[in-house]
Design an enzyme around this catalytic site. Structure first.
Site, PDB file in Angstrom:
ATOM      1  N   TYR A  29      15.202   9.633 -11.235  1.00  0.00           N
ATOM      2  CA  TYR A  29      14.860   8.202 -11.315  1.00  0.00           C
ATOM      3  C   TYR A  29      13.495   7.919 -10.674  1.00  0.00           C
ATOM      4  CZ  TYR A  29      15.351   3.198  -9.911  1.00  0.00           C
ATOM      5  OH  TYR A  29      15.166   1.864  -9.667  1.00  0.00           O
TER       6      TYR A  29
ATOM      7  N   ARG B 239      21.278  15.836 -11.730  1.00  0.00           N
ATOM      8  CA  ARG B 239      21.546  14.404 -11.899  1.00  0.00           C
ATOM      9  C   ARG B 239      22.066  14.132 -13.315  1.00  0.00           C
ATOM     10  NH1 ARG B 239      20.668   9.395  -9.088  1.00  0.00           N
ATOM     11  NH2 ARG B 239      20.964   7.761 -10.592  1.00  0.00           N
TER      12      ARG B 239
ATOM     13  N   ASN C 215      24.134  21.208  -1.086  1.00  0.00           N
ATOM     14  CA  ASN C 215      22.934  21.022  -1.914  1.00  0.00           C
ATOM     15  C   ASN C 215      21.778  20.460  -1.082  1.00  0.00           C
ATOM     16  OD1 ASN C 215      21.740  20.888  -4.717  1.00  0.00           O
ATOM     17  ND2 ASN C 215      21.503  18.758  -4.090  1.00  0.00           N
TER      18      ASN C 215
ATOM     19  N   THR D  99      16.562   8.195   4.255  1.00  0.00           N
ATOM     20  CA  THR D  99      17.165   6.916   3.874  1.00  0.00           C
ATOM     21  C   THR D  99      17.336   6.011   5.097  1.00  0.00           C
ATOM     22  OG1 THR D  99      19.133   5.898   2.916  1.00  0.00           O
ATOM     23  CG2 THR D  99      19.471   7.973   4.038  1.00  0.00           C
TER      24      THR D  99
ATOM     25  N   HIS E 147      24.774  10.068   3.395  1.00  0.00           N
ATOM     26  CA  HIS E 147      23.816   9.612   4.412  1.00  0.00           C
ATOM     27  C   HIS E 147      23.762  10.599   5.576  1.00  0.00           C
ATOM     28  CE1 HIS E 147      24.358   5.652   2.267  1.00  0.00           C
ATOM     29  NE2 HIS E 147      23.074   5.561   2.544  1.00  0.00           N
TER      30      HIS E 147
ATOM     31  N   LYS F 239      21.357  13.385   5.047  1.00  0.00           N
ATOM     32  CA  LYS F 239      19.967  13.025   5.322  1.00  0.00           C
ATOM     33  C   LYS F 239      19.654  13.092   6.820  1.00  0.00           C
ATOM     34  CE  LYS F 239      18.557  11.838   1.128  1.00  0.00           C
ATOM     35  NZ  LYS F 239      17.418  12.474   0.442  1.00  0.00           N
TER      36      LYS F 239
ATOM     37  N   THR G 230      30.038  -7.450  -8.997  1.00  0.00           N
ATOM     38  CA  THR G 230      30.986  -6.793  -8.091  1.00  0.00           C
ATOM     39  C   THR G 230      30.469  -6.817  -6.646  1.00  0.00           C
ATOM     40  OG1 THR G 230      29.917  -4.696  -8.658  1.00  0.00           O
ATOM     41  CG2 THR G 230      31.939  -5.232  -9.865  1.00  0.00           C
TER      42      THR G 230
HETATM   43  P1  NAD Z   1      17.843  11.264  -8.666  1.00  0.00           P
HETATM   44  O1  NAD Z   1      19.182  11.925  -8.611  1.00  0.00           O
HETATM   45  O2  NAD Z   1      17.524  10.510  -9.904  1.00  0.00           O
HETATM   46  O3  NAD Z   1      16.703  12.332  -8.391  1.00  0.00           O
HETATM   47  C1  NAD Z   1      16.911  13.535  -7.700  1.00  0.00           C
HETATM   48  C2  NAD Z   1      16.501  14.673  -8.621  1.00  0.00           C
HETATM   49  O4  NAD Z   1      16.642  15.896  -7.898  1.00  0.00           O
HETATM   50  C3  NAD Z   1      17.408  14.778  -9.845  1.00  0.00           C
HETATM   51  O5  NAD Z   1      16.622  14.869 -11.012  1.00  0.00           O
HETATM   52  C4  NAD Z   1      18.211  16.045  -9.611  1.00  0.00           C
HETATM   53  O6  NAD Z   1      18.531  16.722 -10.813  1.00  0.00           O
HETATM   54  C5  NAD Z   1      17.298  16.846  -8.703  1.00  0.00           C
HETATM   55  N1  NAD Z   1      18.004  17.754  -7.791  1.00  0.00           N
HETATM   56  C6  NAD Z   1      19.031  17.482  -6.961  1.00  0.00           C
HETATM   57  N2  NAD Z   1      19.406  18.581  -6.307  1.00  0.00           N
HETATM   58  C7  NAD Z   1      18.579  19.576  -6.721  1.00  0.00           C
HETATM   59  C8  NAD Z   1      18.488  20.966  -6.406  1.00  0.00           C
HETATM   60  N3  NAD Z   1      19.333  21.570  -5.553  1.00  0.00           N
HETATM   61  N4  NAD Z   1      17.531  21.693  -7.021  1.00  0.00           N
HETATM   62  C9  NAD Z   1      16.673  21.106  -7.910  1.00  0.00           C
HETATM   63  N5  NAD Z   1      16.723  19.805  -8.239  1.00  0.00           N
HETATM   64  C10 NAD Z   1      17.672  19.060  -7.645  1.00  0.00           C
HETATM   65  O7  NAD Z   1      17.754  10.322  -7.392  1.00  0.00           O
HETATM   66  P2  NAD Z   1      16.656   9.238  -7.003  1.00  0.00           P
HETATM   67  O8  NAD Z   1      17.309   7.921  -6.994  1.00  0.00           O
HETATM   68  O9  NAD Z   1      15.424   9.453  -7.813  1.00  0.00           O
HETATM   69  O10 NAD Z   1      16.378   9.640  -5.503  1.00  0.00           O
HETATM   70  C11 NAD Z   1      15.379  10.575  -5.152  1.00  0.00           C
HETATM   71  C12 NAD Z   1      15.414  10.797  -3.646  1.00  0.00           C
HETATM   72  O11 NAD Z   1      15.189   9.571  -2.971  1.00  0.00           O
HETATM   73  C13 NAD Z   1      16.753  11.323  -3.137  1.00  0.00           C
HETATM   74  O12 NAD Z   1      16.516  12.260  -2.110  1.00  0.00           O
HETATM   75  C14 NAD Z   1      17.426  10.089  -2.576  1.00  0.00           C
HETATM   76  O13 NAD Z   1      18.319  10.426  -1.547  1.00  0.00           O
HETATM   77  C15 NAD Z   1      16.240   9.307  -2.061  1.00  0.00           C
HETATM   78  N6  NAD Z   1      16.466   7.855  -2.032  1.00  0.00           N
HETATM   79  C16 NAD Z   1      16.745   7.167  -3.180  1.00  0.00           C
HETATM   80  C17 NAD Z   1      16.947   5.787  -3.124  1.00  0.00           C
HETATM   81  C18 NAD Z   1      17.281   4.963  -4.340  1.00  0.00           C
HETATM   82  O14 NAD Z   1      17.641   3.779  -4.182  1.00  0.00           O
HETATM   83  N7  NAD Z   1      17.182   5.512  -5.550  1.00  0.00           N
HETATM   84  C19 NAD Z   1      16.829   5.131  -1.889  1.00  0.00           C
HETATM   85  C20 NAD Z   1      16.549   5.863  -0.748  1.00  0.00           C
HETATM   86  C21 NAD Z   1      16.354   7.226  -0.824  1.00  0.00           C
HETATM   87  N1  USQ Z   2      27.465  -2.851  -3.159  1.00  0.00           N
HETATM   88  C1  USQ Z   2      28.175  -3.945  -3.641  1.00  0.00           C
HETATM   89  N2  USQ Z   2      28.500  -3.958  -4.956  1.00  0.00           N
HETATM   90  C2  USQ Z   2      28.142  -2.963  -5.817  1.00  0.00           C
HETATM   91  C3  USQ Z   2      27.418  -1.856  -5.320  1.00  0.00           C
HETATM   92  C4  USQ Z   2      27.107  -1.841  -3.986  1.00  0.00           C
HETATM   93  O1  USQ Z   2      28.515  -4.883  -2.911  1.00  0.00           O
HETATM   94  O2  USQ Z   2      28.482  -3.036  -7.003  1.00  0.00           O
HETATM   95  C5  USQ Z   2      27.091  -2.824  -1.735  1.00  0.00           C
HETATM   96  C6  USQ Z   2      27.545  -1.575  -0.999  1.00  0.00           C
HETATM   97  O3  USQ Z   2      28.853  -1.726  -0.496  1.00  0.00           O
HETATM   98  C7  USQ Z   2      26.496  -1.459   0.087  1.00  0.00           C
HETATM   99  C8  USQ Z   2      25.241  -2.045  -0.542  1.00  0.00           C
HETATM  100  O4  USQ Z   2      25.672  -2.790  -1.681  1.00  0.00           O
HETATM  101  O5  USQ Z   2      26.837  -2.239   1.185  1.00  0.00           O
HETATM  102  C9  USQ Z   2      24.246  -0.995  -1.017  1.00  0.00           C
HETATM  103  O6  USQ Z   2      24.915  -0.098  -1.876  1.00  0.00           O
HETATM  104  P1  USQ Z   2      24.109   0.768  -2.961  1.00  0.00           P
HETATM  105  O7  USQ Z   2      25.107   1.522  -3.771  1.00  0.00           O
HETATM  106  O8  USQ Z   2      23.131  -0.068  -3.668  1.00  0.00           O
HETATM  107  O9  USQ Z   2      23.236   1.719  -2.021  1.00  0.00           O
HETATM  108  P2  USQ Z   2      23.654   2.935  -1.091  1.00  0.00           P
HETATM  109  O10 USQ Z   2      25.012   3.441  -1.372  1.00  0.00           O
HETATM  110  O11 USQ Z   2      23.355   2.557   0.311  1.00  0.00           O
HETATM  111  O12 USQ Z   2      22.651   4.064  -1.578  1.00  0.00           O
HETATM  112  C10 USQ Z   2      21.385   3.752  -2.174  1.00  0.00           C
HETATM  113  C11 USQ Z   2      20.874   5.015  -2.839  1.00  0.00           C
HETATM  114  C12 USQ Z   2      20.660   6.095  -1.780  1.00  0.00           C
HETATM  115  C13 USQ Z   2      19.775   5.551  -0.684  1.00  0.00           C
HETATM  116  C14 USQ Z   2      20.292   4.241  -0.108  1.00  0.00           C
HETATM  117  C15 USQ Z   2      19.288   3.571   0.815  1.00  0.00           C
HETATM  118  O13 USQ Z   2      21.821   5.465  -3.819  1.00  0.00           O
HETATM  119  O14 USQ Z   2      20.055   7.232  -2.398  1.00  0.00           O
HETATM  120  O15 USQ Z   2      19.689   6.514   0.334  1.00  0.00           O
HETATM  121  O16 USQ Z   2      20.492   3.303  -1.184  1.00  0.00           O
HETATM  122  S1  USQ Z   2      20.066   2.739   2.164  1.00  0.00           S
HETATM  123  O17 USQ Z   2      21.105   1.838   1.626  1.00  0.00           O
HETATM  124  O18 USQ Z   2      19.056   2.016   2.863  1.00  0.00           O
HETATM  125  O19 USQ Z   2      20.687   3.767   2.963  1.00  0.00           O
END
Ligand code: NAD
Ligand code: USQ
Length: 400
Positions: free
Chosen positions: A26, A50, A133, A159, A197, A200, A268
């Site tokens: 993403y 993913r 992983n 995160t 989490h 991380k 939700t």
């Molecule tokens: P994502 O799953 O779309 O991207 C992660 C990518 O890494 C995927 O394409 C997956 O196939 C690849 N991957 C996972 N494990 C692997 C491995 N062992 N070897 C090779 N490739 C591997 O997720 P994202 O939402 O793009 O998030 C990217 C990073 O940012 C993650 O580390 C996530 O924890 C962090 N993050 C995301 C968010 C969010 O809201 N999307 C928020 C905070 C942190």
């Molecule tokens: N939530 C709802 N309704 C929903 C989905 C989520 O109320 O339909 C609530 C959850 O309970 C939570 C909050 O929204 O309290 C955030 O949930 P989320 O699913 O949007 O985010 P989270 O699980 O925390 O994870 C996402 C990303 C992760 C990243 C994290 C940043 O998937 O990769 O690390 O956001 S943080 O939240 O700051 O830790």
């Protein structure tokens, strides 16, 4: 590789070698295109886990994503620029060493982990797989940086959820402590809310150790929840779009609410909806990562940036989505469902987030127009929305 780090980064605008781990994801794919568009030499690595998770969950990206080879070919056609790709698993030491030897990176942007809190809480197997992983993959990367690219800057995606929701202000990585008459600056306490989490937190300790003991340079980006679907590069051609998930496991809250509104599904809100988090637009994720790469730390430095631009409660977001939807003549109901997670539903939240602003971050705030724009894009793909995977099913304590 050029030997002196300061001189290397003085040439930053002429192009650095950037290795994006998780470059099919993403955030990883738009990041790769953005760095490529800016003239940097970009390589991506991914094991497509993913995509496999989405199939396992019976879910699907809202957007019609191409496979990585097709994306890269489309990018070449549109921009004239190459992105090199590697297929493999970061938990495999040989694979990681091979891509480091092949690319000799100046900057390594590490997105390549399992990112979903619910996925890590499905059952014991998914919990073990998440930590295996993420923690082992990250350790492999640290060893490869140490042995094959010791001058490279590791930009590691962490995160905000590492900190949890303590009843005090959250600092950026470190806190000044006075204890029994002595003072020190120590890592801020961590209270993560899921096995994901926690992975991380373990990564952060390992990255910090590698900086302290091996003299690596790294920035841990404690990112908040990302929303959005479009970046300047994804807008160039539909074949360049990034994935967009809205199911209960892989979708994040605002992205889910916007899809739910478009498809007429009650929003939700989990529990009381007072859960407050830091949020940022996907455009700002890329901006933050670019600023971080352009401003590397000194050898041995471990920096932590809290990467988000604004904070909202879940209720704030639900009300905003409903208000915008109503202006678009879409009727939305907000549902309070039993919280499947174990988390504070009403709490103090005041995290610092000034370091990226000091580097020049210009935030794109979440306005009604931004939500409307997101919902218009979702409407374009409305026929692809699957209703089955939307309802929350994954419980933090399955005995409840
Ligand atoms: P994502 O799953 O779309 O991207 C992660 C990518 O890494 C995927 O394409 C997956 O196939 C690849 N991957 C996972 N494990 C692997 C491995 N062992 N070897 C090779 N490739 C591997 O997720 P994202 O939402 O793009 O998030 C990217 C990073 O940012 C993650 O580390 C996530 O924890 C962090 N993050 C995301 C968010 C969010 O809201 N999307 C928020 C905070 C942190
Ligand atoms: N939530 C709802 N309704 C929903 C989905 C989520 O109320 O339909 C609530 C959850 O309970 C939570 C909050 O929204 O309290 C955030 O949930 P989320 O699913 O949007 O985010 P989270 O699980 O925390 O994870 C996402 C990303 C992760 C990243 C994290 C940043 O998937 O990769 O690390 O956001 S943080 O939240 O700051 O830790």
């Amino acid at each position: 590789m050029r030997s002196d780090c300061r001189s290397r980064f003085a040439f930053i605008l002429r192009g650095v070698r950037v290795l994006v781990l998780g470059g099919d994801g993403y955030l990883g794919w738009p990041t790769a295109m953005s760095f490529s568009a800016a003239g940097h030499d970009v390589a991506v690595a991914d094991n497509f886990s993913r995509r496999a998770m989405s199939i396992e969950l019976g879910a699907s990206s809202l957007t019609p994503i191409q496979n990585l080879k097709e994306r890269i070919a489309a990018w070449k056609e549109v921009s004239g620029r190459d992105i090199i790709s590697f297929f493999g698993d970061l938990t495999d030491p040989q694979f990681v060493d091979d891509i480091f030897r092949a690319t000799t990176p100046d900057a390594v942007i590490h997105y390549g982990e399992q990112p979903s809190a619910p996925y890590s809480m499905i059952d014991r197997r998914h919990a073990l797989e998440t930590q295996r992983n993420n923690v082992l993959g990250n350790l492999n990367v640290l060893f490869a940086v140490r042995d094959l690219a010791p001058e490279a800057h590791l930009v590691k995606l962490g995160t905000m959820g590492e900190y949890g929701t303590p009843n005090i202000d959250i600092e950026e990585g470190f806190i000044d402590i006075e204890h029994k008459g002595r003072k020190d600056t120590l890592p801020f306490p961590k209270l993560p809310g899921s096995i994901y989490h926690l992975s991380k937190v373990h990564d952060s300790h390992n990255v910090h150790f590698a900086c302290r003991v091996w003299g690596l340079r790294a920035t841990d980006l404690n990112q908040g929840v990302v929303y959005g679907i479009r970046t300047p590069e994804t807008d160039l051609d539909e074949r360049l779009c990034t994935r967009f998930d809205y199911d209960e496991v892989l979708g994040t809250v605002l992205n889910r609410f916007c899809v739910q509104a478009v498809v007429g599904y009650p929003l939700t809100v989990y529990g009381k909806g007072g859960q407050t988090r830091g949020f940022l637009n996907i455009i700002d994720t890329i901006q933050c990562v670019r600023l971080t790469v352009e401003n590397p730390p000194a050898a041995g430095d471990y920096r932590v940036f809290n990467q988000f631009t604004e904070q909202f409660s879940v209720n704030d977001l639900a009300l905003m989505v409903r208000r915008v939807a109503e202006c678009m003549a879409i009727n939305v109901t907000v549902d309070s469902v039993i919280d499947p997670r174990i988390e504070a539903e009403d709490h103090y939240y005041n995290p610092a987030h000034t370091k990226l602003v000091e580097l020049g971050l210009e935030p794109h705030p979440l306005t009604d127009d931004v939500v409307a724009h997101l919902m218009e894009t979702i409407q374009r793909y409305k026929d692809r929305i699957l209703l089955g995977p939307i309802a929350p099913r994954t419980k933090w304590d399955p005995r409840n």
